[in-house]
Design a protein around this motif. Sequence first.
Motif, short mmCIF file in Angstrom:
data_model
loop_
_atom_site.label_atom_id
_atom_site.label_comp_id
_atom_site.label_asym_id
_atom_site.label_seq_id
_atom_site.Cartn_x
_atom_site.Cartn_y
_atom_site.Cartn_z
N SER A 128 17.28 4.99 44.33
CA SER A 128 16.45 5.81 45.21
C SER A 128 17.15 7.14 45.49
CB SER A 128 16.19 5.09 46.54
OG SER A 128 15.57 3.85 46.31
N ILE A 129 16.36 8.04 46.06
CA ILE A 129 16.92 9.30 46.56
C ILE A 129 16.48 9.43 48.01
CG2 ILE A 129 14.94 10.65 45.67
CD1 ILE A 129 17.02 12.90 45.12
N VAL A 130 17.43 9.76 48.89
CA VAL A 130 17.12 9.83 50.32
C VAL A 130 17.61 11.15 50.92
CG1 VAL A 130 17.14 7.34 50.73
CG2 VAL A 130 19.25 8.61 50.96
N GLU A 131 16.88 11.59 51.94
CA GLU A 131 17.30 12.73 52.75
C GLU A 131 17.82 12.18 54.06
OE1 GLU A 131 14.48 15.71 53.79
OE2 GLU A 131 14.53 16.68 51.83
N VAL A 132 19.08 12.48 54.40
CA VAL A 132 19.66 11.96 55.64
C VAL A 132 20.26 13.09 56.46
CG1 VAL A 132 20.15 9.71 54.58
CG2 VAL A 132 21.93 11.48 54.60
N ILE A 133 20.42 12.84 57.75
CA ILE A 133 21.05 13.82 58.62
C ILE A 133 22.52 13.45 58.80
CG2 ILE A 133 21.01 14.90 60.91
CD1 ILE A 133 18.09 13.91 61.15
N ALA A 134 23.41 14.39 58.50
CA ALA A 134 24.84 14.15 58.67
C ALA A 134 25.16 13.96 60.14
CB ALA A 134 25.64 15.30 58.08
N GLY A 135 25.99 12.96 60.44
CA GLY A 135 26.35 12.67 61.82
C GLY A 135 27.78 13.06 62.14
N LYS A 136 28.26 12.58 63.30
CA LYS A 136 29.60 12.95 63.78
C LYS A 136 30.71 12.54 62.83
CE LYS A 136 28.25 12.72 68.63
NZ LYS A 136 28.32 11.92 69.85
N LYS A 137 30.56 11.39 62.17
CA LYS A 137 31.62 10.90 61.28
C LYS A 137 31.88 11.84 60.11
CE LYS A 137 30.92 5.96 62.10
NZ LYS A 137 30.45 4.70 61.50
N MET A 138 30.88 12.65 59.76
CA MET A 138 31.02 13.54 58.61
C MET A 138 31.33 14.97 59.01
SD MET A 138 27.76 12.06 56.42
CE MET A 138 28.34 12.47 54.80
N ASP A 139 31.20 15.28 60.30
CA ASP A 139 31.33 16.66 60.79
C ASP A 139 32.70 17.25 60.48
OD1 ASP A 139 30.38 18.95 62.14
OD2 ASP A 139 31.54 18.39 63.91
N GLY A 140 32.70 18.44 59.85
CA GLY A 140 33.93 19.16 59.58
C GLY A 140 34.70 18.69 58.36
N LYS A 141 34.19 17.70 57.66
CA LYS A 141 34.88 17.19 56.47
C LYS A 141 34.27 17.79 55.21
CE LYS A 141 36.26 12.87 58.64
NZ LYS A 141 36.10 11.42 58.71
N THR A 142 35.10 17.99 54.21
CA THR A 142 34.59 18.49 52.93
C THR A 142 34.08 17.31 52.11
OG1 THR A 142 36.70 18.23 51.77
CG2 THR A 142 36.32 20.34 52.91
N LEU A 143 33.32 17.62 51.08
CA LEU A 143 32.84 16.56 50.19
C LEU A 143 34.00 15.85 49.53
CD1 LEU A 143 29.73 18.22 48.47
CD2 LEU A 143 29.80 16.68 50.44
N SER A 144 35.07 16.60 49.28
CA SER A 144 36.27 15.99 48.70
C SER A 144 36.90 14.99 49.67
CB SER A 144 37.28 17.09 48.35
OG SER A 144 38.43 16.52 47.81
N ASP A 145 36.93 15.35 50.98
CA ASP A 145 37.47 14.43 52.00
C ASP A 145 36.64 13.15 52.06
OD1 ASP A 145 39.37 16.32 52.78
OD2 ASP A 145 38.06 17.19 54.32
N LEU A 146 35.32 13.32 52.03
CA LEU A 146 34.42 12.17 52.16
C LEU A 146 34.43 11.30 50.91
CD1 LEU A 146 31.45 14.11 53.78
CD2 LEU A 146 32.88 12.42 54.94
#
Length: 222
Positions: free
Chosen positions: A149-167
């Motif tokens: 599937s493909i989904v559209e989601v809203i980024a939350g606090k856990k992801m805030d300020g992190k780069t895609l590399s960090d995640l």
Amino acid sequence: MVKKQFAVIGLGRFGGSICRTLSEQGAEVLAVDIDEERVNEFTPIATHAVIADSTDESVLKSLGLRNFDHVIVAIGDNIHASILTTLILKELGVKKVTAKAQNDYHEKVLRKIGADFVIHPERDMGVRIANNITSTSVLDYLELSDKHSIVEVIAGKKMDGKTLSDLDVRANYGVNIVAIKEHGYINVSPRADQTVHEGDILIIIGSDPDIDRFKKQMLDNE
């Protein structure tokens, strides 16, 4: 630029909505139904609207459907007519045929006779709604196959300020972030050093189990 040509066969609720949307997007649309009243309804909407029996090969030939880019078979409850129409279209050499299935057996037959895409509107919409209402972070959901599937989601606090590399969501969850919407701007194929902010909209693709795991660990219960 040449406009794409679409034909919609069957102008019930499902076929009618496809016809309207394609027309609104500026595409050339041929609307076909055996019911005169329905055809009359779409005469001002579609490029052309004709009364025709789609199970008659000579009729489909006369409409020149083999030259269309995409034909959608949206016939309602008449499974026999749906199957026969799809078969004739493929035998005529139509490049892309999308057919609406009433059930799993109907889908199997449509695939066997060459339908390029088969959709279950009620089932697919049910899955989409269920996914949307079970998580406040999910904005939209589209089933690509039985397992992906493909989904559209809203980024939350856990992801805030992190780069895609960090995640590193591909390594950690098996999903891919294919685009990020931020302040109305869409960044397709974002770089590894792209920073994610709370409230950004992420477009994620992956297998259903991996997407569920990502949602539970990164989005829910924050």
